[in-house]
Motif scaffolding. Structure first.
Motif, mmCIF file in Angstrom:
data_model
loop_
_atom_site.group_PDB
_atom_site.id
_atom_site.type_symbol
_atom_site.label_atom_id
_atom_site.label_comp_id
_atom_site.label_asym_id
_atom_site.label_seq_id
_atom_site.Cartn_x
_atom_site.Cartn_y
_atom_site.Cartn_z
ATOM 1 N N ALA A 21 0.838 -1.214 0.000
ATOM 2 C CA ALA A 21 0.000 0.000 0.000
ATOM 3 C C ALA A 21 0.873 1.265 0.000
ATOM 4 N N ILE A 22 1.982 1.229 0.747
ATOM 5 C CA ILE A 22 2.893 2.380 0.778
ATOM 6 C C ILE A 22 3.585 2.516 -0.574
ATOM 7 N N LEU A 23 3.991 1.402 -1.150
ATOM 8 C CA LEU A 23 4.652 1.462 -2.467
ATOM 9 C C LEU A 23 3.715 2.019 -3.528
ATOM 10 N N GLN A 24 2.452 1.604 -3.501
ATOM 11 C CA GLN A 24 1.491 2.130 -4.475
ATOM 12 C C GLN A 24 1.310 3.629 -4.288
ATOM 13 N N CYS A 25 1.300 4.060 -3.040
ATOM 14 C CA CYS A 25 1.202 5.483 -2.735
ATOM 15 C C CYS A 25 2.416 6.216 -3.325
ATOM 16 N N MET A 26 3.616 5.670 -3.131
ATOM 17 C CA MET A 26 4.836 6.282 -3.670
ATOM 18 C C MET A 26 4.825 6.296 -5.194
ATOM 19 N N LEU A 27 4.293 5.236 -5.792
ATOM 20 C CA LEU A 27 4.195 5.215 -7.263
ATOM 21 C C LEU A 27 3.270 6.337 -7.753
ATOM 22 N N ARG A 28 2.157 6.560 -7.033
ATOM 23 C CA ARG A 28 1.264 7.673 -7.412
ATOM 24 C C ARG A 28 1.976 9.014 -7.228
ATOM 25 N N PHE A 29 2.713 9.156 -6.107
ATOM 26 C CA PHE A 29 3.458 10.401 -5.883
ATOM 27 C C PHE A 29 4.520 10.614 -6.958
ATOM 28 N N SER A 30 5.093 9.525 -7.474
ATOM 29 C CA SER A 30 6.156 9.659 -8.480
ATOM 30 C C SER A 30 5.605 10.207 -9.804
ATOM 31 N N LEU A 31 4.286 10.286 -9.900
ATOM 32 C CA LEU A 31 3.639 10.863 -11.094
ATOM 33 C C LEU A 31 3.096 12.262 -10.806
ATOM 34 N N SER A 32 3.370 12.783 -9.643
ATOM 35 C CA SER A 32 2.840 14.079 -9.209
ATOM 36 C C SER A 32 3.352 15.221 -10.083
ATOM 37 N N GLU A 33 2.553 16.272 -10.145
ATOM 38 C CA GLU A 33 2.995 17.474 -10.854
ATOM 39 C C GLU A 33 4.050 18.216 -10.050
ATOM 40 N N SER A 34 4.079 18.023 -8.740
ATOM 41 C CA SER A 34 5.067 18.683 -7.884
ATOM 42 C C SER A 34 6.427 18.013 -8.048
ATOM 43 N N PRO A 35 7.434 18.759 -8.516
ATOM 44 C CA PRO A 35 8.769 18.158 -8.677
ATOM 45 C C PRO A 35 9.339 17.631 -7.359
ATOM 46 N N ARG A 36 9.096 18.336 -6.262
ATOM 47 C CA ARG A 36 9.629 17.893 -4.972
ATOM 48 C C ARG A 36 9.031 16.546 -4.577
ATOM 49 N N LEU A 37 7.719 16.417 -4.707
ATOM 50 C CA LEU A 37 7.028 15.178 -4.343
ATOM 51 C C LEU A 37 7.426 14.041 -5.295
#
Length: 191
Positions: A137-153
């Motif tokens: 569940a944490i990895l899936q969350c990180m995968l979604r964050f890795s597609l974020s528009e925010s460069p920092r995130l």
């Protein structure tokens, strides 16, 4: 020369103790926010680490993660982010169910809180905590964050996936996410 350093350290401890006492004694949320912000900043300086441990500031920051006030949460996360670099504080956070408290804040609307949460999880990663921190569940969350528009995130999530996870774990999490996008979880017929 030695005396000066000794009195400086005693002044530093007394000042930090005054902040903690002020936090506990005040009813003003604004004053509490100010104190938390100050304590989080002091947690950045290794010179303060022993005093902060003695004053149980790690527990104070952990307590803030269950608050409704978003500023309390953000400053608590910022403080834990700084403290979690210290091995002793890291162990205290791990023993206090810190992983679940931090993970619960990955869904925060505040980017700073989320960035702190990811950083804390990375700092909390040890041989014994890795399996909990790399939960699917944490990895899936990180995968979604890795597609974020925010460069920092986006960048921090990518670092998490690279540094804390195996390629197999990431591939499995990506597969699970694709599986969730089928129609209402019903497998599609094979060709």
């Amino acid at each position: 020369m030695w005396k000066r350093g000794s009195s400086e350290s005693s002044d530093r401890f007394e000042y930090l103790q005054t902040l903690v006492t002020e936090f506990q004694d005040t009813d003003s949320d604004e004053a509490k926010e100010q104190v938390l912000a100050n304590l989080a900043n002091f947690a950045y300086d290794p010179k303060n680490m022993e005093y902060l441990k003695e004053l149980q500031v790690t527990d104070l920051f952990l307590d803030m993660l269950t608050e409704e006030n978003d500023n309390f949460v953000e400053f608590g996360m910022g403080g834990l982010c700084n403290l979690s670099m210290d091995p002793e504080c890291r162990d205290m956070i791990l023993q206090s169910s810190g992983i679940s408290l931090v993970t619960n804040r990955l869904s925060s609307r505040r980017e700073e809180t989320v960035l702190s949460a990811i950083t804390i999880l990375m700092n909390l990663t040890t041989a014994s905590s890795r399996s909990e921190i790399t939960d699917p569940a944490i990895l899936q969350c990180m995968l979604r964050f890795s597609l974020s528009e925010s460069p920092r995130l986006r960048n921090l999530a990518a670092v998490f996936l690279q540094d804390c996870c195996s390629e197999e774990q990431v591939a499995r999490a990506e597969q699970q996410m694709q599986g969730q996008q089928t129609a209402v979880g019903i497998p599609l017929p094979k060709e």
